[in-house]
Motif scaffolding. Structure first.
Motif, PDB file in Angstrom:
ATOM      1  N   UNK A  67     -23.653 -21.826 -25.611  1.00 30.17           N
ATOM      2  CA  UNK A  67     -24.478 -22.211 -26.744  1.00 30.17           C
ATOM      3  C   UNK A  67     -25.245 -23.492 -26.434  1.00 30.17           C
ATOM      4  N   UNK A  68     -26.372 -23.664 -27.130  1.00 31.55           N
ATOM      5  CA  UNK A  68     -27.218 -24.850 -26.960  1.00 31.55           C
ATOM      6  C   UNK A  68     -27.740 -24.975 -25.530  1.00 31.55           C
ATOM      7  N   UNK A  69     -27.919 -23.809 -24.882  1.00 34.36           N
ATOM      8  CA  UNK A  69     -28.509 -23.732 -23.539  1.00 34.36           C
ATOM      9  C   UNK A  69     -27.776 -24.596 -22.521  1.00 34.36           C
ATOM     10  N   UNK A  70     -26.504 -24.593 -22.573  1.00 38.93           N
ATOM     11  CA  UNK A  70     -25.682 -25.289 -21.596  1.00 38.93           C
ATOM     12  C   UNK A  70     -25.237 -24.300 -20.519  1.00 38.93           C
ATOM     13  N   UNK A  71     -25.577 -24.596 -19.249  1.00 33.91           N
ATOM     14  CA  UNK A  71     -25.137 -23.745 -18.145  1.00 33.91           C
ATOM     15  C   UNK A  71     -23.641 -23.950 -17.925  1.00 33.91           C
ATOM     16  N   UNK A 103     -33.192 -19.418  -1.889  1.00 33.41           N
ATOM     17  CA  UNK A 103     -32.598 -18.130  -2.242  1.00 33.41           C
ATOM     18  C   UNK A 103     -33.314 -17.580  -3.464  1.00 33.41           C
ATOM     19  N   UNK A 104     -32.981 -16.341  -3.822  1.00 34.51           N
ATOM     20  CA  UNK A 104     -33.538 -15.712  -5.014  1.00 34.51           C
ATOM     21  C   UNK A 104     -32.610 -15.972  -6.205  1.00 34.51           C
ATOM     22  N   UNK A 105     -33.191 -16.434  -7.292  1.00 39.31           N
ATOM     23  CA  UNK A 105     -32.449 -16.575  -8.536  1.00 39.31           C
ATOM     24  C   UNK A 105     -32.589 -15.290  -9.341  1.00 39.31           C
ATOM     25  N   UNK A 106     -31.676 -15.111 -10.259  1.00 35.03           N
ATOM     26  CA  UNK A 106     -31.709 -13.953 -11.159  1.00 35.03           C
ATOM     27  C   UNK A 106     -32.031 -14.425 -12.572  1.00 35.03           C
ATOM     28  N   UNK A 107     -32.451 -13.460 -13.405  1.00 37.01           N
ATOM     29  CA  UNK A 107     -32.623 -13.683 -14.849  1.00 37.01           C
ATOM     30  C   UNK A 107     -33.679 -14.748 -15.155  1.00 37.01           C
ATOM     31  N   UNK A 108     -34.935 -14.462 -14.780  1.00 40.42           N
ATOM     32  CA  UNK A 108     -36.024 -15.410 -15.015  1.00 40.42           C
ATOM     33  C   UNK A 108     -36.241 -15.669 -16.497  1.00 40.42           C
ATOM     34  N   UNK A 109     -35.988 -14.666 -17.339  1.00 46.32           N
ATOM     35  CA  UNK A 109     -36.226 -14.814 -18.773  1.00 46.32           C
ATOM     36  C   UNK A 109     -35.259 -15.793 -19.433  1.00 46.32           C
ATOM     37  N   UNK A 110     -34.169 -16.129 -18.753  1.00 43.76           N
ATOM     38  CA  UNK A 110     -33.251 -17.132 -19.294  1.00 43.76           C
ATOM     39  C   UNK A 110     -33.826 -18.541 -19.193  1.00 43.76           C
ATOM     40  N   UNK A 111     -34.832 -18.722 -18.319  1.00 43.20           N
ATOM     41  CA  UNK A 111     -35.347 -20.067 -18.069  1.00 43.20           C
ATOM     42  C   UNK A 111     -36.810 -20.248 -18.484  1.00 43.20           C
ATOM     43  N   UNK A 112     -37.600 -19.153 -18.528  1.00 41.08           N
ATOM     44  CA  UNK A 112     -39.030 -19.273 -18.811  1.00 41.08           C
ATOM     45  C   UNK A 112     -39.451 -18.269 -19.882  1.00 41.08           C
ATOM     46  N   UNK A 130     -43.663 -21.161 -20.088  1.00 38.56           N
ATOM     47  CA  UNK A 130     -43.173 -22.477 -20.456  1.00 38.56           C
ATOM     48  C   UNK A 130     -41.682 -22.543 -20.142  1.00 38.56           C
ATOM     49  N   UNK A 131     -41.264 -23.656 -19.563  1.00 45.21           N
ATOM     50  CA  UNK A 131     -39.851 -23.893 -19.289  1.00 45.21           C
ATOM     51  C   UNK A 131     -39.120 -24.068 -20.626  1.00 45.21           C
ATOM     52  N   UNK A 132     -38.098 -23.291 -20.827  1.00 44.84           N
ATOM     53  CA  UNK A 132     -37.402 -23.320 -22.108  1.00 44.84           C
ATOM     54  C   UNK A 132     -36.645 -24.625 -22.341  1.00 44.84           C
ATOM     55  N   UNK A 133     -36.399 -25.367 -21.271  1.00 50.95           N
ATOM     56  CA  UNK A 133     -35.635 -26.608 -21.418  1.00 50.95           C
ATOM     57  C   UNK A 133     -36.543 -27.835 -21.575  1.00 50.95           C
ATOM     58  N   UNK A 134     -37.448 -28.047 -20.616  1.00 57.80           N
ATOM     59  CA  UNK A 134     -38.286 -29.256 -20.693  1.00 57.80           C
ATOM     60  C   UNK A 134     -39.664 -29.004 -21.299  1.00 57.80           C
TER      61      UNK A 134
END
Length: 538
Positions: A67-71, A103-112, A130-134
């Motif tokens: 929750x609250x976008x905490x990894x 390397x390749x990251x997964x789940x781009x929609x989690x971040x942008x 847009x970056x969902x965090x900053x």
């Protein structure tokens, strides 16, 4: 990959602590990034670690949010299953930063979050995200995998990503991260709000560049090229379309883009050895016959010289109506820079561009030497041309006026300097004096009266009668002014084979290319045209 018995933990660029959850007991792991390997061991600096993960584009890492976008977790595939490790949000984000572009990251929609479509090509689309965090804006280049299955497309894409990751320079477009979906690769790039240098020059978005602006643009290009060459990387497709600006209506923040044809010089064989854009490609590449021959990275400097010429003149060094004509001139490489004097080109600029455009690559100046040339240290007066200021004062729409030029010591007829209207009237009067209608000997008063009226009308210049036209056509500047810039410019026929990245403005697929070029659809949405001089008409 690090040897199990020779791991030097002093070389670690990042380290942290994480845990792997088990039903009975959680196990603590020490994570290290050393060179091209990520190591996880349950003993501090162990020479026999449990996991050694190679950092390449075959490795995938996924992330888990709370929750609250905490990894809360990161995971990677290992022996057919995904192994998850728990760590603090701050430590996981640091790990993600150190692994980017390796390397390749997964789940781009989690971040942008996608906002709008910026452009699209044959095999890809570019979105503003847009970056969902900053909340920072970026450009996401989405490349469909189905276009990469032929002609080594995957390897070409990974090569481009590797080179862009290495080239962390202010004059090179910045690659932030790379993600992989089920059917698409996502390249997260810095968002370039400005247009290309090609648009700035050809569409009149800026008035004629002064020398300070030219020096600024050329300096930024050369600093980027110098950094590439320092790392033994050559771009091989430098042209105005591949020069972008960070902000609109500003010449600072210049970026070199499109590394689809770039390669490192130490590879055994160059991929696509005979490539580039006619009109900007170095002659040693345009005339290449032995495809195993390894030319030097100095080929990029010739392309920069062609760009320099266009910065000064707003014209192409090798003009032509089609690719065949442009390529033919490019191969012959007969360069005449005498017309640069029209633009009040200073001597230092003349010397620099001549050194850049040397046909012999061994005589060509390097990027670093060019940056140290007196051209960049000297001051120059404004190069605005006299006839340009005259144009503004008269309100005429064309920069070039025939009356501006005087012929000296020419075989052509020398005309006195008189106003055009007066000259036109005098010529018409001379012609009128010669125009007579011979009246046949007839006893017809009616016909004689008509002929008399005719001669009087011609002599008096009466508008009721149409005078006989001169046998010589009188050309005037206005006739040339009727042509639009697009129809006169070589760029109207030049459909540059552009490699689209970010929000580059143009992707062209010209039918004329089929005759003179070999098309290589080798990766992403990028159109690669190799120069083909094995023509039957040669």
């Amino acid at each position: 990959m690090q040897s199990k018995t020779q791991i030097n933990y002093d070389l670690a660029t990042f380290s942290t602590i994480c845990q792997r959850k088990h039903i009975l007991k959680d196990i603590t792991y020490f994570l290290y990034i050393i060179d091209d390997t990520m190591i996880l061991t349950n003993e501090l600096e162990s020479q026999q670690p449990k996991y050694q993960l190679p950092l390449n584009f075959e490795t995938r890492i996924c992330w888990t949010f709370e929750k609250d976008r905490q990894l809360s977790q990161f995971g990677f595939e290992y022996k057919g299953s995904v192994k998850y490790f728990v760590a603090k949000d701050e430590e996981i984000r640091k790990l993600k930063f150190h692994l980017r572009n390796k390397i390749m990251f997964k789940d781009v929609s989690d971040f942008y979050q996608p906002l709008k479509l910026l452009g699209k090509g044959g095999s890809s689309k570019v979105y503003l995200v847009v970056d969902k965090d900053n909340k920072h804006d970026f450009a996401s280049k989405c490349v469909e995998k189905r276009y990469l299955k032929e002609d080594g497309g995957f390897q070409a894409l990974f090569n481009e990503i590797n080179l862009m990751a290495i080239l962390d320079h202010e004059s090179v477009v910045k690659l932030e991260e790379v993600y992989e979906g089920e059917n698409t690769f996502y390249l997260i790039l810095e968002h370039l709000k400005g247009n290309s240098l090609h648009d700035v020059l050809s569409k009149g978005q800026l008035t004629q560049l002064n020398w300070d602006q030219i020096k600024s643009i050329l300096w930024q290009i050369l600093t980027g090229v110098a950094r590439m060459h320092q790392l033994d990387i050559m771009h091989r497709d430098l042209k105005p379309e591949n020069i972008m600006f960070k902000e609109a209506n500003q010449i600072t923040g210049l970026r070199i883009v499109d590394f689809g044809l770039a390669t490192q010089t130490h590879v055994q064989n160059y991929p696509f050895p005979k490539c580039g854009t006619p009109g900007y490609v170095a002659p040693e590449i345009a005339n290449l016959r032995d495809l195993t021959f390894k030319y030097d990275k100095i080929c990029d400097i010739f392309s920069v010289g062609c760009i320099f010429y266009k910065l000064i003149t707003s014209k192409d060094l090798f003009p032509g109506n089609d690719y065949h004509e442009i390529l033919k001139l490019n191969k012959k490489c007969i360069i005449n820079l005498d017309n640069l004097s029209i633009y009040r080109t200073p001597q230092a600029a003349m010397e620099l561009i001549q050194l850049m455009l040397q046909v012999d690559p061994h005589q060509r100046i390097s990027a670093q030497q060019a940056l140290e040339h007196p051209f960049f240290s000297g001051g120059f007066t404004d190069r605005k041309l006299k006839f340009q200021s005259q144009k503004k004062g008269s309100g005429q729409g064309k920069l070039w006026q025939t009356s501006t030029f005087r012929m000296e010591k020419s075989d052509k007829l020398q005309l006195p300097e008189i106003k055009q209207k007066s000259k036109q009237r005098d010529e018409d009067e001379v012609e009128d004096e010669k125009i007579k209608i011979k009246v046949p000997v007839m006893n017809s008063p009616r016909l004689a009266q008509h002929a008399k009226r005719k001669n009087l009308a011609l002599a008096d210049g009466s508008p009721t009668e149409n005078p006989k036209k001169s046998a010589f056509k009188k050309f005037s500047t206005q006739e040339f002014d009727q042509q639009s810039p697009d129809t006169c410019s070589p760029d109207s026929a030049r459909q540059h084979p552009t490699l689209i990245i970010n929000n580059s403005p143009k992707l062209v697929q010209s039918q004329t290319l089929k005759r003179k070029f070999t098309y290589k659809n080798y990766h992403q949405h990028q159109a690669i045209y190799e120069v083909d001089d094995e023509q039957k008409n040669q």
